[in-house]
Design an enzyme around this catalytic site. Structure first.
Site: not given
Length: 497
Positions: A253, A287
């Protein structure tokens, strides 16, 4: 809120955090808040061996019993939510409300995992051969290595650990060297839950504290079949090939370069609120932070001034203070990266971006979030700067906006603001966003744990949290049982003796 009070609430002895070789500073004021002991290579090897032993015992425990441990852990998190949320704020700098929200994410994934512990289902598959039954089952896979980043110092561990544990695995957590104290607190709560439940093997959850070399050792060890790594794309480029070379499994991720498209029919007030939180929340250090804004030309002159006005009203300051919406960047390196990015803007108009509160916090890095108005272009910014910078581009055609949205190496989160059902459905279709997360009239930042979280392209392709992400922590077995008195071969092959 004092660190000593927070640690006392969590049952941690502050004196134990003052004798190590790894210094931990708070981005709030840049001051040291503790010193923790990093593990050596030999200690890391022993931790991995112990994790293997714990796995051999835990995989035999019925899944609903494994879920009981996570249920109790969730209750421990409820009990200590405020203290752990404050510790998150002290160590990584996000505002207290976001710290509380991060702990709530931990509680939510524990709830999901408890239910999952009674739903680790397989399939019954029709066999082409008479008198045969074919099925698919899922089994524990082994120790799971979790590498987390500073910006979500506790939630990322829980997304992985809660699922991995109910799936029958042991876990080894390598937290960011910038935020190890929150990890120590979480490990303490896990151990408290394990004692309360009883029968939990020693070493089911362990910490591996250190810098990049310790993470590299964990990544390379073939005794750890799954590595779940959250961080930058650069980190993923190192982790992925190492794990693949030993035929392990990566759940990556990585970075995002997320865009919001605002169409002529959009509710602009709603859009401004979503853009603001997406771009400046956690000081742009998510993110899923909004990095790019694609605004239709017909509403550009209305939306952008309203957005600038909203930026001016944002309170920047100590993240523990009520009313603060933007806390500090994690450190000077993050600040320098932000300034380099802004200095590299050739044709855009920059508003904001300067350092603030330097007299009050000379060793910390608070910044005014920046808006960069870019000219109409055939390409948007390609790189993710982990800071509150929002690049704004005008567009005229929906298809061109979708192309610009997709024309970056990253593919994590995306959003469109529109009240036109055709535009919305196009954005969500195969001809629309190529990201792992695609939202309509919701910003890019802030996902529920019920859905699988992750993205495509240089974001890594991994999925954590909800939906069927649990399958990443298990091995699949396809089994066929012949209950007939014959032995027919598949595909009608004849092989008679």
């Amino acid at each position: 809120m004092k660190l000593t009070d927070v640690l006392d609430n969590l049952g941690l002895d502050i004196s134990a955090l003052d004798r190590g070789d790894l210094s931990v500073t708070s981005p709030i004021d840049g001051g040291e808040i503790g010193r923790v002991t990093a593990h050596s290579a030999a200690q890391a090897d022993a931790i991995i061996a112990k994790s293997q032993e714990a796995f051999q015992q835990w995989k035999l425990v019925p899944a609903p019993k494994r879920g009981e441990l996570i249920r109790v852990l969730g209750n421990k998190l409820r009990e200590h939510k405020e203290a752990l949320g404050a510790l998150v704020t002290l160590e990584c700098g996000k505002i207290f409300q976001e710290g509380l929200g991060e702990v709530q994410e931990m509680i939510d994934i524990c709830d999901l995992a408890v239910g999952l512990s009674r739903q680790l289902h397989g399939l019954t598959i029709a066999s082409e051969r008479p008198g045969h039954r074919m099925s698919e089952t899922w089994h524990p896979i082994g120790p799971v290595g979790i590498i987390s980043a500073f910006n979500f110092p506790v939630a990322v561990w829980s997304w992985n650990a809660a699922l991995a544990v109910v799936c029958g695995n042991s876990v080894i957590w390598k937290p960011s060297e910038k935020t190890p104290i929150t990890a120590i607190a979480c490990q303490k709560l896990f151990e408290d839950a394990a004692r309360e439940v009883g029968g939990v093997p020693d070493g089911l959850s362990q910490l591996l504290i250190g810098e990049a070399d310790i993470g590299a050792q964990l990544t390379a060890d073939k005794r750890v079949p799954v590595i779940s790594a959250t961080g930058s794309t650069a980190m993923g480029r190192k982790v992925g090939p190492v794990v693949a070379e030993r035929f392990g499994r990566s759940i990556l991720e990585l970075g995002g370069n997320n865009a919001i498209m605002v169409c002529p029919s959009a509710d602009l007030e709603m859009a401004v609120r979503a853009i603001l939180f997406g771009a400046v929340g956690t000081a742009g250090q998510r993110c899923t932070s909004t990095r790019r804004l694609l605004v239709h030309k017909s509403i550009y002159e209305e939306l952008v001034p309203a957005l600038k006005k909203a930026y001016q009203s944002v309170k920047i300051g100590n993240p523990l203070d009520a009313g603060t919406l933007v806390g500090p960047l994690i450190d000077r390196t993050a600040y320098d990266s932000m300034q380099t990015a802004l200095q590299g803007v050739a044709n855009g108009k920059v508003t904001g971006g300067e350092r603030v509160l330097s007299d009050e916090y000379p060793d910390a890095y608070y910044v005014q979030p920046a808006i960069v108005e870019m000219p109409e272009s055939g390409q948007t910014v390609q790189h993710e700067t982990f800071a509150p910078i929002l690049y704004v581009y005008p567009y005229t055609d929906l298809q061109e906006a979708i192309r610009l949205q997709n024309d970056v190496p990253q593919g994590l989160s995306s959003a469109i603001f529109t009240n036109d059902v055709r535009e919305a459905e196009t954005f969500l279709s195969a001809a629309g966003s190529d990201c792992g997360i695609a939202n309509v009239n919701i910003g890019t930042s802030g996902a529920e744990i019920g859905g699988a979280f992750g993205g495509e392209k240089e974001t890594g392709g991994g999925r954590e949290s909800g939906s069927d992400a649990w399958k990443g922590y298990m091995r699949r077995a396809t089994s066929t049982v012949n209950y007939s008195t014959e032995l027919p071969l598949a595909q009608g092959i004849e092989f008679d003796i």
